[in-house]
Design an enzyme around this catalytic site. Sequence first.
Site, PDB file in Angstrom:
ATOM      1  N   ASP A 172      50.897  43.376  44.183  1.00  0.00           N
ATOM      2  CA  ASP A 172      49.841  43.016  43.224  1.00  0.00           C
ATOM      3  C   ASP A 172      48.504  43.658  43.595  1.00  0.00           C
ATOM      4  O   ASP A 172      47.813  44.188  42.725  1.00  0.00           O
ATOM      5  CB  ASP A 172      49.711  41.484  43.173  1.00  0.00           C
ATOM      6  CG  ASP A 172      48.730  41.005  42.109  1.00  0.00           C
ATOM      7  OD1 ASP A 172      48.694  41.621  41.030  1.00  0.00           O
ATOM      8  OD2 ASP A 172      48.017  40.019  42.357  1.00  0.00           O
ATOM      9  N   HIS A 204      40.871  48.163  38.772  1.00  0.00           N
ATOM     10  CA  HIS A 204      39.530  47.678  38.419  1.00  0.00           C
ATOM     11  C   HIS A 204      38.610  47.589  39.633  1.00  0.00           C
ATOM     12  O   HIS A 204      37.391  47.534  39.479  1.00  0.00           O
ATOM     13  CB  HIS A 204      39.589  46.366  37.630  1.00  0.00           C
ATOM     14  CG  HIS A 204      39.808  45.135  38.457  1.00  0.00           C
ATOM     15  ND1 HIS A 204      41.040  44.766  38.919  1.00  0.00           N
ATOM     16  CD2 HIS A 204      38.948  44.193  38.900  1.00  0.00           C
ATOM     17  CE1 HIS A 204      40.925  43.646  39.615  1.00  0.00           C
ATOM     18  NE2 HIS A 204      39.662  43.275  39.626  1.00  0.00           N
ATOM     19  N   HIS A 252      44.424  48.046  45.011  1.00  0.00           N
ATOM     20  CA  HIS A 252      43.021  47.807  45.400  1.00  0.00           C
ATOM     21  C   HIS A 252      42.778  48.098  46.892  1.00  0.00           C
ATOM     22  O   HIS A 252      41.838  48.799  47.253  1.00  0.00           O
ATOM     23  CB  HIS A 252      42.617  46.359  45.123  1.00  0.00           C
ATOM     24  CG  HIS A 252      42.902  45.890  43.721  1.00  0.00           C
ATOM     25  ND1 HIS A 252      42.852  46.720  42.629  1.00  0.00           N
ATOM     26  CD2 HIS A 252      43.232  44.671  43.231  1.00  0.00           C
ATOM     27  CE1 HIS A 252      43.135  46.029  41.539  1.00  0.00           C
ATOM     28  NE2 HIS A 252      43.386  44.788  41.875  1.00  0.00           N
ATOM     29  N   ARG A 272      52.448  40.821  18.301  1.00  0.00           N
ATOM     30  CA  ARG A 272      53.488  40.234  17.459  1.00  0.00           C
ATOM     31  C   ARG A 272      53.002  39.072  16.592  1.00  0.00           C
ATOM     32  O   ARG A 272      53.720  38.628  15.715  1.00  0.00           O
ATOM     33  CB  ARG A 272      54.665  39.778  18.318  1.00  0.00           C
ATOM     34  CG  ARG A 272      55.668  40.905  18.503  1.00  0.00           C
ATOM     35  CD  ARG A 272      56.793  40.494  19.390  1.00  0.00           C
ATOM     36  NE  ARG A 272      56.268  40.217  20.719  1.00  0.00           N
ATOM     37  CZ  ARG A 272      57.002  40.186  21.819  1.00  0.00           C
ATOM     38  NH1 ARG A 272      58.282  40.409  21.752  1.00  0.00           N
ATOM     39  NH2 ARG A 272      56.454  39.937  22.991  1.00  0.00           N
TER      40      ARG A 272
HETATM   41  C1  BG6 Z   1      44.124  41.634  40.014  1.00  0.00           C
HETATM   42  C2  BG6 Z   1      45.320  40.869  40.543  1.00  0.00           C
HETATM   43  O1  BG6 Z   1      44.359  43.012  40.065  1.00  0.00           O
HETATM   44  O2  BG6 Z   1      42.990  41.328  40.803  1.00  0.00           O
HETATM   45  C3  BG6 Z   1      45.045  39.385  40.580  1.00  0.00           C
HETATM   46  O3  BG6 Z   1      46.448  41.119  39.705  1.00  0.00           O
HETATM   47  C4  BG6 Z   1      43.752  39.103  41.302  1.00  0.00           C
HETATM   48  O4  BG6 Z   1      46.123  38.690  41.185  1.00  0.00           O
HETATM   49  C5  BG6 Z   1      42.622  39.961  40.755  1.00  0.00           C
HETATM   50  O5  BG6 Z   1      43.449  37.713  41.139  1.00  0.00           O
HETATM   51  C6  BG6 Z   1      41.349  39.778  41.551  1.00  0.00           C
HETATM   52  O6  BG6 Z   1      40.323  40.510  40.965  1.00  0.00           O
HETATM   53  P1  BG6 Z   1      38.807  40.217  41.338  1.00  0.00           P
HETATM   54  O7  BG6 Z   1      38.044  41.252  40.610  1.00  0.00           O
HETATM   55  O8  BG6 Z   1      38.525  38.811  40.874  1.00  0.00           O
HETATM   56  O9  BG6 Z   1      38.708  40.330  42.817  1.00  0.00           O
END
Ligand code: BG6
Length: 511
Positions: free
Chosen positions: A260, A203, A265, A67
Amino acid sequence: MSSESPLWENPLRDSADRRVPRIAGPSGLVIFGVTGDLARRKLLPAVYDLANRGLLPAGFSLIGYGRRDWTKEEFEAEVLDAVRDRVRTPWRQAVWEQLAAGIQFVKGDFVTDSAFDDLAAMTRRMDEERGTGGNWAYYLSVPPQYFSEVCNQLERSGLADSTDGWKRVVIEKPFGHDEDSATELNRIVNSVFPESSVFRIDHYLGKETVQNILVLRFANQMFEPLFSSGYIDHVQITMAEDIGLGGRAGYYDGIGAARDVMQNHLLQLLALVAMDEPVTFSPDELKAEKLKVLKATRPVGPFAQTTARGQYTAGWQGSEYVPGLREEEGFDPASTTETYAAATFEINSRRWAGVPFHLRTGKRLGRRVTEIALVFKDAPHQSFSPEQTEAQKSNVLVIRVQPDEGVLLRFGSKVPGSAMDVRDVNMDFSYSEAFTEQSPEAYERLILDALLDEASLFPTNEEVEESWRILDPVLNYWATAGRPEDYESGTWGPSGADRMLSRHGRKWRRP
Ligand code: BG6
């Protein structure tokens, strides 16, 4: 190993092993939510690093959509600012200049037809000027309530049309807030993009050490036979963070630690550690095994005793005195959103029957560490006396995901001397000592894989729904169970978490 072996097809292999460079073909990336924190911290630096490693095509184009009233030059300056401080590869002006020539910005919200028409015109222009070949990945780094509008607009404006080149959608979590909402989101996304064109980001799957779980288990003979109830007493999966909510209070309030990171994960780590060996490592075979183990997974009750929840209070984090959650800017002090979550799961399969999987995650804990610890049963018969073995604890295999990436094996050894005393020792493999190669950032790997159409590291719609199905009963229980416990910043979480394990004479590891 012969080149005819099915393992040769392993899509998780890096380019050196496959002897085929994994370079993306003509393509471009549109980022929705480009002004957000994730884009600045992770996505934009990852794009530069990919370009710098020579893994993007010469005419690669990056279009930011948002935006703000930015010109191309202003957006370019924003990207440069985001990239400069965070790149992992050495800075090379020539690479930046080539990338910058393909950077564009389109101003718009998620509902205005003309803005998406402008975006469509911009992609066509890039196809002509930069040779992107009609191949576009749309990265949705936006809250899930906008998925529907964005997908519908992509369809209406012709941006999802794959007649003249591939079109893919890359979706950031959170993917729903329970099973029903995830199913609905999947329905919406899949009504515009076929499942084979949908790349849901988790990720953690892009992390080198997470991919190594498959190698450790299935490329070696010595570990895999031990991954079963015959040898393992219980499994602990820990994702501890030392950071608090910082500026993310708005996003986090109402979501909490379990939604979250546990739904995605941690349950993905559980799936990789517990699944059976896939026939090959093709995306379909890998997913079939992950889905099978997720389907067999259930939370163990009664939840008052098998789960724990907490909110951090002010305390010492190392040498810094940090504020509590209720003092964080933008966080409603009356909120019951948890920053610590722990729960116990069981896997109903022959391999894992009777082995609890304890999962925990939290913010503002003692230190940042993610690890999977397989704690072994005691030897069925101990020939040494209780006095000789009193310093010995259970054998443990620890897969250290981060930091200090590696694998650790703890076992008893004879203490040097004339007595026959046993003490625990560690056998420790560390990535940083064993390899000179630097691991790519998870987002680099995942963006490249999406451009290459390699789907192994992306959870499918079914996996996402299954993970919510597993977690929902715990979330529903917590919704009616009052306030989370308090825990002091810098400690290892609420006392309920310790009680969870001590009822069975177990203890959480202090990683
Ligand atoms: C994210 C979460 O998916 O992973 C965050 O939303 C978290 O809350 C983050 O801090 C941690 O990622 P990493 O790669 O630093 O362990």
